[in-house]
Design a protein around this motif. Sequence first.
Motif, PDB file in Angstrom:
ATOM      1  N   ARG A  18       0.814  -1.215   0.000  1.00  0.00           N
ATOM      2  CA  ARG A  18       0.000   0.000   0.000  1.00  0.00           C
ATOM      3  C   ARG A  18       0.853   1.273   0.000  1.00  0.00           C
ATOM      4  O   ARG A  18       0.550   2.225  -0.726  1.00  0.00           O
ATOM      5  CB  ARG A  18      -0.884  -0.039   1.249  1.00  0.00           C
ATOM      6  N   ALA A 102      -2.066   5.678   3.070  1.00  0.00           N
ATOM      7  CA  ALA A 102      -2.121   4.414   3.825  1.00  0.00           C
ATOM      8  C   ALA A 102      -2.834   4.622   5.162  1.00  0.00           C
ATOM      9  O   ALA A 102      -2.355   4.217   6.216  1.00  0.00           O
ATOM     10  CB  ALA A 102      -0.716   3.843   4.025  1.00  0.00           C
ATOM     11  N   CYS A 104      -5.446   4.303   8.168  1.00  0.00           N
ATOM     12  CA  CYS A 104      -6.193   3.270   8.887  1.00  0.00           C
ATOM     13  C   CYS A 104      -6.271   3.726  10.345  1.00  0.00           C
ATOM     14  O   CYS A 104      -6.027   4.909  10.623  1.00  0.00           O
ATOM     15  CB  CYS A 104      -5.514   1.913   8.759  1.00  0.00           C
ATOM     16  N   GLU A 157      -4.611 -11.455  14.953  1.00  0.00           N
ATOM     17  CA  GLU A 157      -6.021 -11.852  15.061  1.00  0.00           C
ATOM     18  C   GLU A 157      -6.193 -13.241  15.675  1.00  0.00           C
ATOM     19  O   GLU A 157      -7.238 -13.556  16.240  1.00  0.00           O
ATOM     20  CB  GLU A 157      -6.687 -11.837  13.669  1.00  0.00           C
ATOM     21  N   ASP A 170      -4.224  -3.708  17.004  1.00  0.00           N
ATOM     22  CA  ASP A 170      -3.807  -3.909  15.612  1.00  0.00           C
ATOM     23  C   ASP A 170      -4.336  -2.777  14.735  1.00  0.00           C
ATOM     24  O   ASP A 170      -5.211  -2.011  15.155  1.00  0.00           O
ATOM     25  CB  ASP A 170      -4.336  -5.258  15.094  1.00  0.00           C
ATOM     26  N   LEU A 171      -3.811  -2.722  13.523  1.00  0.00           N
ATOM     27  CA  LEU A 171      -4.307  -1.760  12.544  1.00  0.00           C
ATOM     28  C   LEU A 171      -5.599  -2.290  11.943  1.00  0.00           C
ATOM     29  O   LEU A 171      -5.711  -3.477  11.640  1.00  0.00           O
ATOM     30  CB  LEU A 171      -3.283  -1.568  11.425  1.00  0.00           C
ATOM     31  N   VAL A 172      -6.556  -1.406  11.788  1.00  0.00           N
ATOM     32  CA  VAL A 172      -7.834  -1.773  11.173  1.00  0.00           C
ATOM     33  C   VAL A 172      -8.096  -0.796  10.042  1.00  0.00           C
ATOM     34  O   VAL A 172      -7.997   0.423  10.230  1.00  0.00           O
ATOM     35  CB  VAL A 172      -8.992  -1.690  12.204  1.00  0.00           C
ATOM     36  N   SER A 173      -8.411  -1.359   8.882  1.00  0.00           N
ATOM     37  CA  SER A 173      -8.745  -0.483   7.755  1.00  0.00           C
ATOM     38  C   SER A 173     -10.218  -0.667   7.402  1.00  0.00           C
ATOM     39  O   SER A 173     -11.067   0.103   7.841  1.00  0.00           O
ATOM     40  CB  SER A 173      -7.810  -0.820   6.589  1.00  0.00           C
ATOM     41  N   THR A 174     -10.567  -1.702   6.655  1.00  0.00           N
ATOM     42  CA  THR A 174     -11.986  -1.925   6.342  1.00  0.00           C
ATOM     43  C   THR A 174     -12.707  -2.656   7.477  1.00  0.00           C
ATOM     44  O   THR A 174     -13.933  -2.644   7.543  1.00  0.00           O
ATOM     45  CB  THR A 174     -12.119  -2.811   5.086  1.00  0.00           C
ATOM     46  N   GLY A 175     -11.965  -3.336   8.323  1.00  0.00           N
ATOM     47  CA  GLY A 175     -12.575  -4.166   9.378  1.00  0.00           C
ATOM     48  C   GLY A 175     -12.834  -5.592   8.920  1.00  0.00           C
ATOM     49  O   GLY A 175     -13.284  -6.438   9.692  1.00  0.00           O
ATOM     50  N   ASN A 176     -12.546  -5.889   7.651  1.00  0.00           N
ATOM     51  CA  ASN A 176     -12.846  -7.224   7.103  1.00  0.00           C
ATOM     52  C   ASN A 176     -12.040  -8.330   7.778  1.00  0.00           C
ATOM     53  O   ASN A 176     -12.560  -9.425   7.993  1.00  0.00           O
ATOM     54  CB  ASN A 176     -12.563  -7.262   5.593  1.00  0.00           C
ATOM     55  N   THR A 177     -10.779  -8.043   8.105  1.00  0.00           N
ATOM     56  CA  THR A 177      -9.945  -9.088   8.724  1.00  0.00           C
ATOM     57  C   THR A 177     -10.487  -9.447  10.103  1.00  0.00           C
ATOM     58  O   THR A 177     -10.555 -10.626  10.458  1.00  0.00           O
ATOM     59  CB  THR A 177      -8.477  -8.611   8.824  1.00  0.00           C
TER      60      THR A 177
END
Length: 226
Positions: A18, A102, A104, A157, A170-177
Amino acid sequence: MSTDVRPRPLTMALSKGRIFEETLPLLEAAGIQVSENPEQSRKLIIETSDPNLRLIIVRASDVPTYVEYGAADLGIAGKDVLIEHAANHPGGLYQPIDLNIAKCRLAVAVKNGFDYAAAVKQGARLRVATKYTEAARAHFAAKGVYVDLIKLYGSMELAPLVGLADAIVDLVSTGNTLKANNLVAVEDIMPISSRLVVNRAALKTRQAELQPILDAFERASRPAVA
Ligand code: AMP
């Protein structure tokens, strides 16, 4: 004895993925094109259309080290990485520009169903797994929550799912993980974006070469005014 007295080109340290992709438009704004993609070429030193600028591809967490020791004159690193680096190397890097790339957030997450608020209120000692131990330590200390920090280097995770920790940072971007692993974010720690960092000596000795790049990056990364 070497007779080559040409100065080394300016060297910019970047990580793949990214940050590399979101840096390309900033380089373009400075009139610089990059012909190779490190994901495909696997090259670690990449030339640019500017003979006085080359890129080196390093791990995200190593960018501050290359820049601080002067192996790179400048670099781009996330605020998350810079906070962890600064804990052991305070003031080592000049950070002139938030590039707003980048983006998040750093957050606390737990397994779905874990009552985080109650655990915090009860004053129990929480076990928190994270790569970001400095940011996590500061966050929980400010809240007055006792935590045992467990340092991990990836796949945070997993920790709450197999009983290694009650929570992760942790880093969260979309939350999908998080969602894919039955976790939920319960607290935001801070917004994260990437910053330009510059070697302190290069800032003085190579200022004339650095300034046009700093200026172009500054202009290109300014948030659009509504
Ligand atoms: P997401 O599923 O979009 O919430 O992304 C979360 C995963 O991507 C986590 O494993 C994060 O560590 C990683 N991640 C998200 N944003 C960034 C970023 N800006 N820099 C580095 N890693 C990130």
